[in-house]
Design a protein around this motif. Structure first.
Motif, PDB file in Angstrom:
ATOM      1  N   ILE A 182       0.863  -1.180   0.000  1.00  0.00           N
ATOM      2  CA  ILE A 182       0.000   0.000   0.000  1.00  0.00           C
ATOM      3  C   ILE A 182       0.898   1.227   0.000  1.00  0.00           C
ATOM      4  O   ILE A 182       1.656   1.455   0.952  1.00  0.00           O
ATOM      5  N   LEU A 183       0.849   2.017  -1.058  1.00  0.00           N
ATOM      6  CA  LEU A 183       1.712   3.188  -1.155  1.00  0.00           C
ATOM      7  C   LEU A 183       1.205   4.360  -0.320  1.00  0.00           C
ATOM      8  O   LEU A 183       1.997   5.167   0.173  1.00  0.00           O
ATOM      9  N   ASP A 184      -0.104   4.482  -0.164  1.00  0.00           N
ATOM     10  CA  ASP A 184      -0.683   5.615   0.565  1.00  0.00           C
ATOM     11  C   ASP A 184      -0.948   5.223   2.025  1.00  0.00           C
ATOM     12  O   ASP A 184      -1.828   4.418   2.310  1.00  0.00           O
ATOM     13  N   PRO A 185      -0.200   5.808   2.982  1.00  0.00           N
ATOM     14  CA  PRO A 185      -0.403   5.445   4.386  1.00  0.00           C
ATOM     15  C   PRO A 185      -1.736   5.930   4.948  1.00  0.00           C
ATOM     16  O   PRO A 185      -2.130   5.527   6.047  1.00  0.00           O
ATOM     17  N   MET A 233      -8.534  -4.009   7.004  1.00  0.00           N
ATOM     18  CA  MET A 233      -8.213  -5.375   6.615  1.00  0.00           C
ATOM     19  C   MET A 233      -7.071  -5.380   5.598  1.00  0.00           C
ATOM     20  O   MET A 233      -6.150  -6.190   5.669  1.00  0.00           O
ATOM     21  N   MET A 234      -7.109  -4.454   4.645  1.00  0.00           N
ATOM     22  CA  MET A 234      -6.069  -4.362   3.640  1.00  0.00           C
ATOM     23  C   MET A 234      -4.737  -3.946   4.278  1.00  0.00           C
ATOM     24  O   MET A 234      -3.682  -4.488   3.966  1.00  0.00           O
ATOM     25  N   ARG A 235      -4.776  -2.999   5.216  1.00  0.00           N
ATOM     26  CA  ARG A 235      -3.553  -2.547   5.896  1.00  0.00           C
ATOM     27  C   ARG A 235      -2.938  -3.665   6.724  1.00  0.00           C
ATOM     28  O   ARG A 235      -1.719  -3.771   6.849  1.00  0.00           O
ATOM     29  N   LYS A 236      -3.774  -4.527   7.289  1.00  0.00           N
ATOM     30  CA  LYS A 236      -3.281  -5.614   8.122  1.00  0.00           C
ATOM     31  C   LYS A 236      -2.526  -6.648   7.291  1.00  0.00           C
ATOM     32  O   LYS A 236      -1.558  -7.245   7.743  1.00  0.00           O
ATOM     33  N   ARG A 237      -2.934  -6.848   6.058  1.00  0.00           N
ATOM     34  CA  ARG A 237      -2.359  -7.896   5.216  1.00  0.00           C
ATOM     35  C   ARG A 237      -1.178  -7.417   4.373  1.00  0.00           C
ATOM     36  O   ARG A 237      -0.365  -8.207   3.938  1.00  0.00           O
ATOM     37  N   VAL A 286       2.792  -1.095   4.312  1.00  0.00           N
ATOM     38  CA  VAL A 286       2.315   0.257   4.049  1.00  0.00           C
ATOM     39  C   VAL A 286       3.513   1.206   3.992  1.00  0.00           C
ATOM     40  O   VAL A 286       4.429   1.126   4.806  1.00  0.00           O
ATOM     41  N   GLY A 287       3.508   2.126   3.013  1.00  0.00           N
ATOM     42  CA  GLY A 287       4.566   3.110   2.903  1.00  0.00           C
ATOM     43  C   GLY A 287       4.489   4.134   4.030  1.00  0.00           C
ATOM     44  O   GLY A 287       3.452   4.302   4.682  1.00  0.00           O
ATOM     45  N   VAL A 324       8.737   2.383   1.048  1.00  0.00           N
ATOM     46  CA  VAL A 324       8.074   1.167   1.507  1.00  0.00           C
ATOM     47  C   VAL A 324       9.051   0.016   1.323  1.00  0.00           C
ATOM     48  O   VAL A 324       9.780  -0.050   0.330  1.00  0.00           O
ATOM     49  N   GLU A 325       9.123  -0.837   2.312  1.00  0.00           N
ATOM     50  CA  GLU A 325      10.064  -1.963   2.282  1.00  0.00           C
ATOM     51  C   GLU A 325       9.552  -3.049   1.351  1.00  0.00           C
ATOM     52  O   GLU A 325       8.381  -3.424   1.391  1.00  0.00           O
TER      53      GLU A 325
END
Length: 271
Positions: A199-202, A208-212, A215-216, A226-227
């Motif tokens: 996810i490029l946009d923090p 749910m998407m952030r958990k998986r 995040v940049g 972002v790593e």
């Protein structure tokens, strides 16, 4: 007994050179003897990469400027001012704490689909970028960015690195609530860390998407990163062919815009 009054300065310098740049700087506060020993060229010659003279020779640094610096000053200059190589396609510097090399392959050194089509991408200059030009995405449906680095030849042997994608998001971009695909593949064709969705946009709010996904986040210099993955440079690599390929893509068809690409950066992993 205060052994600093017994051991010669050269011997103390030898001991300090077996530590790290960070510990060497700390030792300078112990006493004036340690300060003299820590400033020695013998200490900082050991901390500099073995090929630091080649790094300088390939850069635009003037010989008169370099000859005016001692080894400690050269070390910190390369930490604070990475040199540009390959006509500005790549930067090479040093990490202060370890003395290991850091590398960034800039946007000009990447293969960007439609990157030469002005309607889709622009090449712009930004005052806070180390490169003369970065890539600004106007809009595309098919986002695909690839890079290739001879890691064995460029990075420090015996070192675990982390690869980062360095970028910026501008205006009302289309990256919110969406992810992109990223991977790093070594020359043997195996993944150096699993293929990931990023996810490029923090500011994305889908928990749910952030958990998986990873995040940049914003760096101190104003860029975001972002790593992507970790890769290990073998201690016994001979500096020959050891290519690492990395890729960012999103080809699901929605319009993508507002992305500014600085490049892919490789830094020693902080353990």
């Amino acid at each position: 007994m205060d052994f600093t009054n017994v051991l010669p300065v050269d011997c103390i310098s030898k001991i300090i050179s077996l530590t790290s740049p960070k510990d060497a700087c700390r030792s300078a506060s112990v006493s004036s003897v340690f300060k003299t020993a820590e400033d020695s060229d013998n200490v900082w010659e050991r901390f500099l990469p073995r090929d630091y003279e080649d790094m300088i020779a390939q850069s635009s640094l003037s010989q008169s400027f370099i000859s005016s610096l001692n080894k400690k000053q050269i070390f910190f200059h390369l930490c604070d001012h990475p040199v540009l190589l390959n006509d500005g396609e790549m930067s090479l510097g040093i990490e202060k704490e370890s003395g290991k090399k850091c590398c960034m392959l800039g946007a000009k050194g990447l293969t960007i689909v439609w990157g030469d089509t002005r309607a889709y991408w622009q090449w712009i200059s930004l005052p806070d970028s180390r490169f003369n030009e970065v890539a600004k995405l106007n809009y595309v449906w098919w986002l695909d960015i690839k890079g290739r680095l001879n890691a064995n030849n460029v990075l420090s042997p015996g070192t675990l690195y982390t690869a980062f994608f360095v970028y910026r998001l501008e205006g009302e971009h289309s990256m919110r609530e969406r992810f992109v695909e990223m991977s790093v593949i070594n020359s043997e064709g195996s993944l150096s860390g699993s293929h990931r969705r990023i996810i490029l946009d923090p500011n994305s709010t889908n928990s749910m998407m952030r958990k998986r996904q990873r995040v940049g986040y914003k760096r101190e210099d104003g860029w975001m990163e972002v790593e992507i993955a970790d890769l290990f440079i073998d201690e016994h690599c001979d500096g020959g062919e050891g290519f690492t390929e990395f890729r960012l893509w999103e080809t699901n068809g929605y319009i993508k815009d507002g992305l500014i690409v600085e490049g892919f950066e490789f830094r020693p992993k902080r353990l």
